[in-house]
Design an enzyme around this catalytic site. Structure first.
Site, PDB file in Angstrom:
ATOM      1  NE  ARG A  92     -11.027  -9.734  -9.084  1.00 54.34           N
ATOM      2  CZ  ARG A  92     -11.809  -8.603  -9.730  1.00 54.34           C
ATOM      3  NH1 ARG A  92     -11.998  -7.632  -8.842  1.00 54.34           N
ATOM      4  NH2 ARG A  92     -12.185  -8.844 -10.822  1.00 54.34           N
ATOM      5  CE  LYS A  93      -9.121  -2.575  -1.743  1.00 56.02           C
ATOM      6  NZ  LYS A  93      -7.717  -3.427  -1.556  1.00 56.02           N
TER       7      LYS A  93
HETATM    8  O1  6AU Z   1       1.036  -1.388   4.104  1.00 61.06           O
HETATM    9  P1  6AU Z   1       0.934  -0.959   2.637  1.00 61.06           P
HETATM   10  O2  6AU Z   1       0.286   0.261   2.502  1.00 61.06           O
HETATM   11  O3  6AU Z   1       2.053  -1.443   1.935  1.00 61.06           O
HETATM   12  O4  6AU Z   1      -0.507  -1.884   2.247  1.00 61.06           O
HETATM   13  C1  6AU Z   1      -1.616  -1.759   2.211  1.00 61.06           C
HETATM   14  C2  6AU Z   1      -2.662  -2.810   1.750  1.00 61.06           C
HETATM   15  C3  6AU Z   1      -2.652  -2.784   0.177  1.00 61.06           C
HETATM   16  C4  6AU Z   1      -3.915  -2.079  -0.081  1.00 61.06           C
HETATM   17  O5  6AU Z   1      -4.532  -2.576  -1.542  1.00 61.06           O
HETATM   18  C5  6AU Z   1      -4.919  -2.761   0.922  1.00 61.06           C
HETATM   19  O6  6AU Z   1      -3.886  -2.799   1.927  1.00 61.06           O
HETATM   20  N1  6AU Z   1      -5.875  -1.611   1.386  1.00 61.06           N
HETATM   21  C6  6AU Z   1      -7.075  -2.061   1.579  1.00 61.06           C
HETATM   22  C7  6AU Z   1      -7.627  -3.325   1.724  1.00 61.06           C
HETATM   23  C8  6AU Z   1      -6.933  -4.316   2.430  1.00 61.06           C
HETATM   24  O7  6AU Z   1      -8.483  -3.776   1.212  1.00 61.06           O
HETATM   25  C9  6AU Z   1      -8.125  -1.094   1.769  1.00 61.06           C
HETATM   26  C10 6AU Z   1      -7.830   0.252   2.085  1.00 61.06           C
HETATM   27  O8  6AU Z   1      -8.600   1.094   2.360  1.00 61.06           O
HETATM   28  N2  6AU Z   1      -6.490   0.563   1.884  1.00 61.06           N
HETATM   29  C11 6AU Z   1      -5.391  -0.358   1.759  1.00 61.06           C
HETATM   30  O9  6AU Z   1      -4.312  -0.004   1.961  1.00 61.06           O
HETATM   31  O10 6AU Z   1      -2.537  -4.173  -0.258  1.00 61.06           O
END
Ligand code: 6AU
Length: 277
Positions: A92-93
């Site tokens: 949810r950040k």
């Molecule tokens: O492997 P991907 O790139 O398809 O998805 C990465 C997932 C996405 C982002 O909202 C999340 O990880 N994310 C987060 C999180 C988990 O908090 C932080 C961040 O710095 N980068 C990121 O990609 O659902």
């Protein structure tokens, strides 16, 4: 150092129940893989979680992108979590003042705290965000991750901001179970000057931006391999989204199974290599 300890030994000693559950699940299923299911249809979300289920410790959702969300989705997801033995993390950040996040976490359509074992927050509003979220989550046995670092190119979660996240976490030892980060932000690089209070606490580092076939997505995302993340950088859990399910509403089930196994194996090998080094 925490990176030399097994998930199982860390689980047994961890003060936060949900962190115990997560680390014990990693040990039991021999996986440090969290699948990020970023799709817009309920059926696709459930299908991907079911296909990946045997190979993962956690399913991460963005519940507010699901167009046909209903309470039944949450119930079915919880049933899959029981069936396959994984935890649920709603990504949810949260990023508002304490009173607002308290309401966003407990109420509205999604009632996130009622079904999500783990959620995450930005420290931008200050520590009141932790007081607000803890007032809802802690009595329910939930855990929180602080976004101490981010994966995207040019992101601003660096340096002093990252350090402040670690300091804030230490003031909420019963609720903040770890960090979204790219490395072991909880371990000091400079060893001089003694040990700060709370240092040595066990934080789970959960790391997005993991991919074996791609270096980026053209929208700022940056990918590293499971070995770079777990073995070289000392992170605990790899988060993989599009690397597993493709894009859109997702790949066919057999491809999801194949990719899940591939990332599970790569993540686990990186962990074993880290323990041995
Ligand atoms: O492997 P991907 O790139 O398809 O998805 C990465 C997932 C996405 C982002 O909202 C999340 O990880 N994310 C987060 C999180 C988990 O908090 C932080 C961040 O710095 N980068 C990121 O990609 O659902």
């Amino acid at each position: 150092s925490i990176t030399k300890r097994t998930y199982g030994s860390r689980a047994a000693a961890h003060p936060i129940p949900v962190a115990q559950q997560l680390l014990a699940c990693c040990e039991r299923k021999q996986t440090n893989l969290c699948v990020s299911v970023d799709v817009t249809k309920k059926a696709a979300l459930l299908r991907i979680a079911d296909a990946a289920g045997p190979y993962i410790c956690c399913v991460k959702t963005h519940i507010d992108i699901v167009e046909d969300f209903d309470q039944d989705l949450v119930q079915q997801l919880q049933a899959l979590a029981d069936k396959h033995d994984f935890l649920i993390w709603e990504d949810r950040k949260f990023a508002d003042i304490g009173n607002t996040v308290r309401l966003q976490y407990s109420s509205g359509i999604y009632k996130i705290a009622s079904w999500s074992h783990i959620t995450n927050a930005h420290l931008v509003p200050g520590e009141g965000i932790l007081t607000g979220l803890a007032s809802v989550g802690q009595p329910l046995g939930r855990g929180l991750l602080l976004l101490a670092e981010m994966s995207a190119k040019g992101n601003l979660a660096t340096g002093d901001y990252t350090r402040k996240n670690v300091e804030a976490a230490r003031r909420f030892p019963d609720f903040v179970m770890g960090f979204v980060a790219m490395r072991r932000v909880d371990e000091r690089e400079e060893t001089a000057g003694g040990v700060a209070p709370g240092e040595g606490a066990d934080y789970v580092i959960m790391t997005p931006g993991v991919g074996l076939d791609s270096k980026g997505d053209g929208m700022g995302q940056q990918y590293r391999t499971p070995d770079e993340v777990v073995n070289e950088s000392g992170c605990d859990i790899i988060i993989v989204g599009r690397g597993i399910y493709g894009g859109g509403e997702g790949s066919a089930d057999d491809e999801i199974v194949r990719q899940s196994k591939r990332y599970q194996e790569a993540g686990w090998k990186a962990y074993l290599d880290r323990l041995e080094q």
